[in-house]
Design an enzyme around this catalytic site. Sequence first.
Site, PDB file in Angstrom:
ATOM      1  N   GLU A  85      -2.830  -6.655  10.615  1.00  0.00           N
ATOM      2  CA  GLU A  85      -3.044  -5.585  11.594  1.00  0.00           C
ATOM      3  C   GLU A  85      -4.468  -5.569  12.148  1.00  0.00           C
ATOM      4  O   GLU A  85      -4.714  -4.992  13.207  1.00  0.00           O
ATOM      5  CB  GLU A  85      -2.730  -4.229  10.952  1.00  0.00           C
ATOM      6  CG  GLU A  85      -1.254  -3.994  10.674  1.00  0.00           C
ATOM      7  CD  GLU A  85      -0.437  -3.826  11.946  1.00  0.00           C
ATOM      8  OE1 GLU A  85      -1.028  -3.580  13.009  1.00  0.00           O
ATOM      9  OE2 GLU A  85       0.794  -3.961  11.870  1.00  0.00           O
ATOM     10  N   GLU A 116       3.413 -15.447 -10.053  1.00  0.00           N
ATOM     11  CA  GLU A 116       2.343 -14.483 -10.320  1.00  0.00           C
ATOM     12  C   GLU A 116       1.649 -14.735 -11.660  1.00  0.00           C
ATOM     13  O   GLU A 116       0.566 -14.216 -11.913  1.00  0.00           O
ATOM     14  CB  GLU A 116       2.880 -13.055 -10.292  1.00  0.00           C
ATOM     15  CG  GLU A 116       3.701 -12.655 -11.492  1.00  0.00           C
ATOM     16  CD  GLU A 116       4.076 -11.183 -11.483  1.00  0.00           C
ATOM     17  OE1 GLU A 116       4.022 -10.582 -12.562  1.00  0.00           O
ATOM     18  OE2 GLU A 116       4.401 -10.643 -10.412  1.00  0.00           O
TER      19      GLU A 116
END
Length: 306
Positions: A85, A116
């Site tokens: 953004e 992960e």
Amino acid sequence: MKIDLSELVTEHRNPDSLHLDRMSVQEILTTINNEDKKIAFAVERVLPEVEDAVNRIVAALRQGGRLFYVGAGTSGRLGVLDAAECVPTYRTPPDLIQAVIAGGRDAITQAAEGIEDDERQAALDLQSRSVTGLDVVVGITASGRTPYPIGALKYARGLGACTIALSCNRQAEISRYADCAIEVVVGPEVVSGSTRMKSATVHKMILTMISTASMVRLGKIYENLMVDVQASNRKLMERAKNMVMDITGVSYGKAEELLLQTNYEVKPAIVMIRADVSLDRAKTALKQSGGHVRDAIEHAKGNNQA
């Protein structure tokens, strides 16, 4: 090897949702809403740490550094969202604020939970992006113990980069590898261990605060307007015109005329009008002021009077 999660608040059972499976829809929604109300207060308690993080980030970016968000699963996706953004909102170069998610691009839309646990892969992923000691690396993990972002902070610290940890548990393991540790505790989730709920929401809020405050300090905002917006579609082009009109008082037609001259860059259009200077003078003033519109107007006015 057994992993003890019993001390993690994010893994505890929430006493107010013990009978969730027997609740009506209205009761479920009310329970979730009541828990969500606690989030802003949790953020308030860690504002000093968030301020520290912003100051470190701004200092690094002013020295030519970059900002990296690193996480796995939901935490990684939140980093992707905030980084993505910044380009249209603040006209930042695509490489200035980057997100590194365990599993890469595919993990944005498809779960890749196993990756992960690989600290070494995090180091390799940062290495592939040529992270240096000038940069800032933010490790995001609700539990505070996820190996991937921990590995990222370890690697970054070894380079001399600034490291920031964002977690939802006190005395989180990842905090040990951070120059600035933000431990924002929102308590047990409505669905035990589902950290895409309160934990994710609070991390979204803090990441937005970090990027917004950093961009303000770097001159990307004038008053409370996103004057560095990248006007890449009709809506944003109209927003650019409205900002120029609102700040300077010119007509719609004049705002459009000036923005066509500036290739729809709002900042130079504002300086041109407010200081009554040419586009070249406006751009020079903005460069002298480090992109801060308020200072650029004063620079341009001063040069006019000289």
